[in-house]
Design an enzyme around this catalytic site. Structure first.
Site, PDB file in Angstrom:
ATOM      1  CE  LYS A  52     -14.645 -47.780 -50.788  1.00  0.00           C
ATOM      2  NZ  LYS A  52     -16.110 -47.998 -50.801  1.00  0.00           N
ATOM      3  CD  GLN A  96     -18.754 -47.974 -53.485  1.00  0.00           C
ATOM      4  OE1 GLN A  96     -17.791 -48.534 -52.985  1.00  0.00           O
ATOM      5  NE2 GLN A  96     -19.204 -46.804 -53.059  1.00  0.00           N
ATOM      6  CG  ASP A 119     -18.817 -51.153 -46.698  1.00  0.00           C
ATOM      7  OD1 ASP A 119     -17.812 -50.436 -46.516  1.00  0.00           O
ATOM      8  OD2 ASP A 119     -19.366 -51.293 -47.808  1.00  0.00           O
TER       9      ASP A 119
END
Ligand code: NAD
Length: 293
Positions: A52, A96, A119
């Site tokens: 990412k 994450q 997200d």
């Protein structure tokens, strides 16, 4: 049969975003900035987060990686999230997953400012998506919509069978495919571990989207001729012929199913590559204040 090439599609999207970043820079605008919080040293998570950050570098975004040992307390993590919520330079950030067991992941997600939740996991964004309002969509379902759209696949009035009901893939996918939009306007059946006679449902499907994690779950006898098959499953299976000792397998028995399909995603190289592109797209939308104004 047409292979849905996730790598190619992802590259195209990343290039489009990179061009837009160049234009923003040329006009003296704010360069999008993504922050990522990583707890622990799980090999998969480290790779995902590094990819990412690398994607940010490639397309001209700013990025910051904040790492903690897996002994970090929930309080410390919540404090960092508060800082990121208040940092005007950070347009969007992710934590994450998975997190260590002593940290309540739901509490962590709920502490993220929905305006920076790129997200799309915060209940506010989930609720807005369900209500058909502008929202950050979770990366995997958003990537699947992109594949359907960019390959001009018809979805209106089609019967779409989604297998798997996770919060990050199956459940949002089923909702998005039922929306009055393109891609969408489908009649949706959502199957899961308690579904009786899965094959009965999949045989009626014009579009199958499988997000389970059982290699070979979807066999040729479960798929009707001409179906569109999207395979989200990615399971590591042992493979002594590979240097790594494993390879990735999808939910779909690809070799037997592919000849029956109009379109199908490979694993790897199908849905997977799109997730990073969609995260970048959400971050660009955050920087442009497109979702919440
Ligand atoms: P999950 O692992 O949280 O849950 C699996 C789902 O499958 C559950 O909803 C369960 O009800 C259903 N299920 C289990 N057994 C079943 C059966 N026999 N028949 C029908 N349904 C059954 O789901 P997830 O997090 O969405 O992950 C699913 C798969 O997708 C995994 O392989 C994961 O690695 C993969 N994945 C890939 C990407 C990507 O970018 N390619 C992203 C997310 C997840």
């Amino acid at each position: 049969m047409t292979l849905l090439d996730g790598k190619k599609t992802s590259e195209a999207i990343l290039q489009e975003i990179a061009h837009e970043v160049q234009a923003i820079k040329a006009n003296g605008g704010k360069v999008p900035h993504l922050a990522a919080v990583l707890v622990g040293n799980d090999g998969g998570s480290v790779t995902y987060v590094n990819n990412k950050v690398l994607a940010c570098d490639r397309i001209g975004f700013g990025s910051s990686l904040i790492r903690y040992e897996d002994t970090v307390t929930e309080q410390e993590l919540l404090q960092k999230i508060q800082e990121l919520n208040e940092d005007d330079n950070v347009d969007g950030f992710i934590v994450q997953l998975p997190l260590p067991k002593h940290i309540n992941a739901e509490k962590v997600i709920e502490s993220i400012d929905p305006r920076k939740d790129v997200d799309g996991f915060h209940p506010t964004n989930v609720g807005r998506m369900v209500a058909g309002l502008n929202a950050y969509l979770p990366a995997t379902p958003a990537g699947i919509l992109q594949l359907l759209q960019r390959y001009d696949i018809q979805t209106s009035g089609k019967h779409c069978v989604v297998i798997g009901r996770s919060n990050i893939v199956g459940s949002p996918m089923s909702i998005l495919m039922s929306k009055a939009a393109y891609p969408g306007n489908a009649t949706v059946t959502l199957c899961h571990r308690n579904t009786n006679n899965l094959a009965y449902h999949t045989r009626q499907a014009d579009i199958i989207i499988s997000a389970v994690g059982i290699p070979g779950l979807v066999t040729a006898d479960m798929v009707k001729d001409g179906a569109v098959v999207i395979d989200v499953g990615t399971t590591r299976v042992q493979d002594a012929s590979r240097k790594s000792g494993y390879r990735l397998r999808g939910d779909v028995d690809f070799d037997a199913v592919a000849p029956k399909c109009s379109f199908i995603t490979p694993v790897p190289g199908g849905v997977g590559p799109l997730t990073i592109a969609m995260l970048m797209q959400n971050t660009l939308r955050a920087a442009k204040k497109e979702v919440y104004g």
